[in-house]
Enzyme design. Structure first.
Site, PDB file in Angstrom:
ATOM      1  CB  SER A 163      -5.989   2.278  -1.338  1.00 22.61           C
ATOM      2  OG  SER A 163      -5.814   0.949  -0.730  1.00 22.61           O
ATOM      3  CG  ASP A 248      -2.811  -3.646  -6.373  1.00 19.05           C
ATOM      4  OD1 ASP A 248      -2.582  -3.365  -5.160  1.00 19.05           O
ATOM      5  OD2 ASP A 248      -3.511  -2.901  -6.866  1.00 19.05           O
ATOM      6  CG  HIS A 280      -1.939  -0.881  -3.006  1.00 18.45           C
ATOM      7  ND1 HIS A 280      -2.990  -1.112  -3.414  1.00 18.45           N
ATOM      8  CD2 HIS A 280      -2.074   0.047  -2.000  1.00 18.45           C
ATOM      9  CE1 HIS A 280      -3.999  -0.627  -2.600  1.00 18.45           C
ATOM     10  NE2 HIS A 280      -3.359   0.161  -1.816  1.00 18.45           N
TER      11      HIS A 280
HETATM   12  N1  LIG Z   1      -0.963  -1.105   6.132  1.00 19.53           N
HETATM   13  C1  LIG Z   1      -0.796  -1.234   4.799  1.00 19.53           C
HETATM   14  C2  LIG Z   1      -0.757   0.304   4.441  1.00 19.53           C
HETATM   15  C3  LIG Z   1      -1.812   0.469   3.005  1.00 19.53           C
HETATM   16  O1  LIG Z   1      -2.437  -0.366   2.887  1.00 19.53           O
HETATM   17  C4  LIG Z   1      -1.896   1.780   2.545  1.00 19.53           C
HETATM   18  C5  LIG Z   1      -1.089   2.833   2.749  1.00 19.53           C
HETATM   19  C6  LIG Z   1      -0.962   3.926   2.022  1.00 19.53           C
HETATM   20  C7  LIG Z   1      -1.898   4.036   0.986  1.00 19.53           C
HETATM   21  C8  LIG Z   1      -3.000   3.145   0.765  1.00 19.53           C
HETATM   22  C9  LIG Z   1      -2.854   2.085   1.447  1.00 19.53           C
HETATM   23  N2  LIG Z   1      -3.774   1.015   1.486  1.00 19.53           N
HETATM   24  C10 LIG Z   1      -5.078   1.137   1.400  1.00 19.53           C
HETATM   25  O2  LIG Z   1      -5.740   2.125   1.836  1.00 19.53           O
HETATM   26  C11 LIG Z   1       0.403  -2.097   4.165  1.00 19.53           C
HETATM   27  O3  LIG Z   1       0.536  -2.867   4.847  1.00 19.53           O
HETATM   28  O4  LIG Z   1       0.445  -1.974   2.824  1.00 19.53           O
END
Ligand SMILES: N[C@@H](CC(=O)c1ccccc1NC=O)C(=O)O
Length: 306
Positions: A163, A248, A280
């Site tokens: 991510s 995703d 994800h």
């Molecule tokens: N606030 C995000 C959290 C999120 O995107 C996320 C959480 C843990 C590991 C990776 C993530 N996404 C990108 O870095 C959500 O609502 O999914």
């Protein structure tokens, strides 16, 4: 300066989305299929936490090794049983939209990889609001240089990011290693469910602690650099695997596909993989399993080239 001509350009689908739709597309937890959003996030943290505790309790490791002078500039290095001068390394950058996550809960892939003879490094960086994107990119660059300096006899360094961490890993394609006095023996990148064009994220609530401006977004977007900046020679020795989970969001799929296409246009040896039936978060927690398809792809890639 004009916006990129590809998917990030004026015709990019996200530019026509309402604020709510954009928010939805860039909230990975809203796209999970087997549990609720909160439960998915909880399970993700729990599995990361357990995997890290297990890795620290069972294997040989060097924890909190500094890669710089900053308090947050630390990495954990996990070793295989077999001691060798010439180990392949996998360096991992956690996700969490550059504002959450920690190396202390992100050792997902350590046990299955060290069991097969790979040293795994889990890198900490200063998440927002302490760190800015420029700072995080700089820190991650120095962490990779530090692995090379510490282990000059390594049999290749592969980077892996999830991510936001996949964004940081992809930025390493633009790093100025000469400035750091060492060129890492980079053999490959595993980019898992990443974001490569930061401009749409700037228009979501995730930007509140990041305070990214349009200029920051472009300077820190590997997609933008591939499309707009003068062509840099691709490194034929470095393979790039762009990976996205079936569940995703469509915007995450678009980001991965367009980054892969831009890499190919710039002659990088890139491939693209959509992993069946994972969201994800599951894609990452499955990396705790030695038989998972992505664990096997990572191992095969590392050992083909080392
Ligand atoms: N606030 C995000 C959290 C999120 O995107 C996320 C959480 C843990 C590991 C990776 C993530 N996404 C990108 O870095 C959500 O609502 O999914």
């Amino acid at each position: 300066m004009d916006v990129p001509g590809g998917g990030g350009g004026r015709g990019a689908p996200w530019r026509k989305m309402s604020k709510e739709e954009l928010e939805n597309q860039y909230s990975p937890s809203r796209w999970v299929v087997r549990r609720g959003a909160e439960e998915a996030m909880r399970t993700y943290s729990q599995i990361g936490d357990e995997a890290t505790k297990k890795a620290r309790a069972t294997g040989r490791s060097l924890l909190d090794m500094p890669y710089g002078d900053g308090e947050g500039e630390k990495m954990d290095i996990y070793f295989p049983e077999e001691v060798s001068e010439a180990l392949p390394f996998l360096v991992f950058f956690h996700g969490g939209y550059w504002q959450s996550g920690s190396k202390d809960t992100s050792a997902f892939m350590v046990s299955p990889l060290t069991a097969q003879g790979v040293a795994v490094v889990i890198v900490a960086y200063d998440i927002a609001p302490k760190g800015t994107l420029d700072k995080m990119v700089d820190q991650v660059t120095r962490s990779v240089a530090s692995v090379q300096k510490r282990y000059p006899g390594n049999r290749g360094i592969h980077l892996c990011g999830h991510s936001a961490g996949a964004h940081l890993a992809a930025m390493m394609l633009l790093a100025n290693w000469t400035k750091l006095g060492v060129t890492p023996n980079l053999k490959g990148l595993f980019l898992v469910s990443g974001i490569y064009d930061l401009e749409p994220v700037m228009h979501t609530s995730e930007n509140a602690p990041l305070l990214v401006t349009l200029e920051d977004a472009r300077r820190n977007s590997p997609q933008w650099h591939l499309e707009m900046a003068p062509a840099q020679p691709a490194d034929p020795g470095c393979r790039i695997l762009v990976i996205v989970g079936q569940h995703d969001s469509p915007e995450f799929h678009r980001q991965s596909r367009e980054f892969y296409q831009a890499l190919r246009r710039r002659s990088w040896e890139a491939s693209f993989e959509e992993l069946r039936d994972v969201d994800h978060f599951e894609v990452l927690w499955n990396l705790t399993q030695k038989d998972y398809v992505l664990t096997q792809i990572i191992l095969k890639t590392i050992f083909q080239e080392s």
